[in-house]
Motif scaffolding. Structure first.
Motif, PDB file in Angstrom:
ATOM      1  N   ASP A   1      16.453 -26.729   1.314  1.00  0.00           N
ATOM      2  CA  ASP A   1      15.095 -26.316   1.664  1.00  0.00           C
ATOM      3  C   ASP A   1      14.179 -26.480   0.444  1.00  0.00           C
ATOM      4  O   ASP A   1      14.125 -25.627  -0.424  1.00  0.00           O
ATOM      5  CB  ASP A   1      15.133 -24.846   2.105  1.00  0.00           C
TER       6      ASP A   1
ATOM      7  N   ALA B   1      12.404 -31.521   2.104  1.00  0.00           N
ATOM      8  CA  ALA B   1      12.604 -31.020   3.475  1.00  0.00           C
ATOM      9  C   ALA B   1      11.254 -30.759   4.148  1.00  0.00           C
ATOM     10  O   ALA B   1      11.090 -31.007   5.350  1.00  0.00           O
ATOM     11  CB  ALA B   1      13.434 -29.739   3.440  1.00  0.00           C
TER      12      ALA B   1
ATOM     13  N   LEU C   1       9.960 -34.007   5.442  1.00  0.00           N
ATOM     14  CA  LEU C   1      10.684 -34.392   6.666  1.00  0.00           C
ATOM     15  C   LEU C   1      10.170 -33.622   7.876  1.00  0.00           C
ATOM     16  O   LEU C   1       9.942 -34.186   8.944  1.00  0.00           O
ATOM     17  CB  LEU C   1      12.186 -34.124   6.496  1.00  0.00           C
ATOM     18  N   LYS C   2       9.974 -32.314   7.689  1.00  0.00           N
ATOM     19  CA  LYS C   2       9.518 -31.464   8.801  1.00  0.00           C
ATOM     20  C   LYS C   2       8.074 -31.769   9.165  1.00  0.00           C
ATOM     21  O   LYS C   2       7.722 -31.827  10.348  1.00  0.00           O
ATOM     22  CB  LYS C   2       9.692 -29.984   8.433  1.00  0.00           C
TER      23      LYS C   2
ATOM     24  N   ASP D   1      12.536 -33.532  11.845  1.00  0.00           N
ATOM     25  CA  ASP D   1      13.552 -32.538  12.218  1.00  0.00           C
ATOM     26  C   ASP D   1      13.776 -32.492  13.729  1.00  0.00           C
ATOM     27  O   ASP D   1      14.815 -32.012  14.187  1.00  0.00           O
ATOM     28  CB  ASP D   1      13.187 -31.146  11.667  1.00  0.00           C
TER      29      ASP D   1
ATOM     30  N   PRO E   1      18.975 -34.615  13.123  1.00  0.00           N
ATOM     31  CA  PRO E   1      19.445 -33.280  12.737  1.00  0.00           C
ATOM     32  C   PRO E   1      19.479 -33.135  11.215  1.00  0.00           C
ATOM     33  O   PRO E   1      19.991 -34.005  10.513  1.00  0.00           O
ATOM     34  CB  PRO E   1      20.854 -33.216  13.328  1.00  0.00           C
ATOM     35  N   ILE E   2      18.909 -32.036  10.705  1.00  0.00           N
ATOM     36  CA  ILE E   2      18.877 -31.781   9.264  1.00  0.00           C
ATOM     37  C   ILE E   2      19.659 -30.505   8.973  1.00  0.00           C
ATOM     38  O   ILE E   2      19.410 -29.467   9.600  1.00  0.00           O
ATOM     39  CB  ILE E   2      17.423 -31.625   8.766  1.00  0.00           C
ATOM     40  N   TYR E   3      20.605 -30.605   8.040  1.00  0.00           N
ATOM     41  CA  TYR E   3      21.420 -29.447   7.661  1.00  0.00           C
ATOM     42  C   TYR E   3      21.242 -29.165   6.182  1.00  0.00           C
ATOM     43  O   TYR E   3      20.938 -30.072   5.401  1.00  0.00           O
ATOM     44  CB  TYR E   3      22.897 -29.718   7.968  1.00  0.00           C
ATOM     45  N   GLN E   4      21.461 -27.896   5.815  1.00  0.00           N
ATOM     46  CA  GLN E   4      21.296 -27.542   4.407  1.00  0.00           C
ATOM     47  C   GLN E   4      22.546 -27.829   3.586  1.00  0.00           C
ATOM     48  O   GLN E   4      22.470 -27.937   2.370  1.00  0.00           O
ATOM     49  CB  GLN E   4      20.926 -26.060   4.288  1.00  0.00           C
TER      50      GLN E   4
END
Lengths: 112, 149
Positions: free
Chosen positions: A81, A85, A88-89, A94, A98-101
C-alpha cells in the motif's frame, strides 16, 4: 528498470520488476514482459521494488494481463500500500487485475 | 506572517524526444530532494511525466520546445509547462470510462486522469501560439505550517 522471472511451485511464474516504471522503464521491460505473458499461464507480478509508476507502465501491465487472459490464464499483482498502489487504483486497475499486498496472498489466489 | 523556505524557480528546457523524460525525472528529483514531502514529490514526478510525454508523443510539430518551470510558493509547489506544439487543453479532455472487464478495458488514455487526481489544481491557457499548463501541488499541513507570529 530491471525484470526477472522465477518459476514457483504449482506452475506459477513470479515476475519481479524493479525501479521506475515510467515511460523510459516501460519501454525497456515491455518486450520481455509480453514474452512471459504469452508463454506462461499463472503469473504473479511483484511490484514491491517499483518506486514509481506512470501510465505507460500501467499500459504494459494491462496488455500483459489481457494476453494471459486470452490464453486462459491469469495474472495478479503484488503491491504494498503505497503511491504505486494509489496510481493503480486511481487508474481503475484494481477492478481489472487482482492486487495483493503479499506474495503469499497472490500465489494462494492463483493456486485456488 | 508565514515564514517559509522559498527555493525560487527552476527551469528546464526539453526537446520532443522520449529520451528527454529521463532528464526531466532527474531534474525534478533534484528540485524536490529538500523541502518537499515524498507524496508531493511523487505527484509532481507523475504529473510532469504524463504532461511532457503527451506533448512529446502527440504534440505534432517536427521540433517542439518544452519549457518546464518549478517554483515553491509558500506551501504550494507550482509547475508550469509551456510548449509550441499543437493546441491541446488537457483540462477539457474527457475522463476515462471504467471498463467492466479485462477484455473490454481500453489500453491508454489514463495520463490526464492521473494528472487530475494527483495534482491539486490544473489550469490551461493558449497564448502566443503556445500551450501553457499550470499544475499546483499543496503540501500537507504538517510540512507547511511553520507559522511565525
Amino acid at each position: 528498470m530491471d525484470i526477472s522471472a522465477d518459476d514457483l511451485a504449482g506452475g506459477i511464474t513470479k515476475v519481479v520488476l524493479r525501479g521506475r516504471f515510467d515511460t523510459t522503464g516501460a519501454v525497456v521491460v515491455e518486450l520481455p514482459f509480453n514474452k512471459i505473458a504469452t508463454e506462461k499461464q499463472k503469473i504473479v507480478v511483484d511490484l514491491s521494488a517499483v518506486n514509481f509508476l506512470a501510465s505507460y507502465g500501467i499500459r504494459v501491465l494491462l496488455v500483459g494481463a489481457k494476453i494471459v487472459k486470452s490464453n486462459g490464464g491469469s495474472l495478479v499483482v503484488v503491491c504494498p500500500d503505497n503511491n504505486v498502489a494509489k496510481v493503480l487504483k486511481t487508474a481503475g486497475m484494481d477492478a481489472l487485475i487482482p492486487i495483493y499486498q503479499t506474495e503469499a496472498a497472490a500465489t494462494a489466489a492463483l493456486a485456488s | 506572517m508565514i515564514a517559509m523556505s522559498n527555493a525560487g524557480a527552476s527551469r528546464l528546457v526539453l526537446r520532443n524526444d522520449v529520451a528527454e523524460l529521463e532528464r526531466l525525472a532527474g531534474w525534478i528529483e533534484g528540485f524536490t530532494r529538500q523541502g518537499t514531502s515524498p507524496d508531493v514529490s511523487f505527484a509532481v514526478q507523475l504529473c510532469l511525466e504524463e504532461a511532457v510525454a503527451n506533448i512529446i508523443m502527440y504534440g505534432g510539430a517536427d521540433a517542439i520546445v518544452i519549457a518546464v518551470e518549478l517554483e515553491r510558493n509558500y506551501g504550494t509547489l507550482v509547475a508550469r509547462i509551456e510548449d509550441n506544439g499543437r493546441q491541446f487543453d488537457p483540462t477539457r479532455a474527457p475522463g476515462p470510462v471504467p471498463a467492466a472487464s479485462l477484455d473490454e478495458a481500453k489500453v491508454g488514455d489514463l495520463g490526464i486522469h492521473l494528472m487530475r487526481s494527483f495534482a491539486n489544481g490544473m489550469d490551461y491557457e493558449r497564448r502566443d501560439g503556445r500551450n501553457r499548463l499550470t499544475l499546483r501541488f499543496v503540501e500537507p499541513p504538517a510540512a507547511s505550517s511553520e507559522e511565525v507570529r
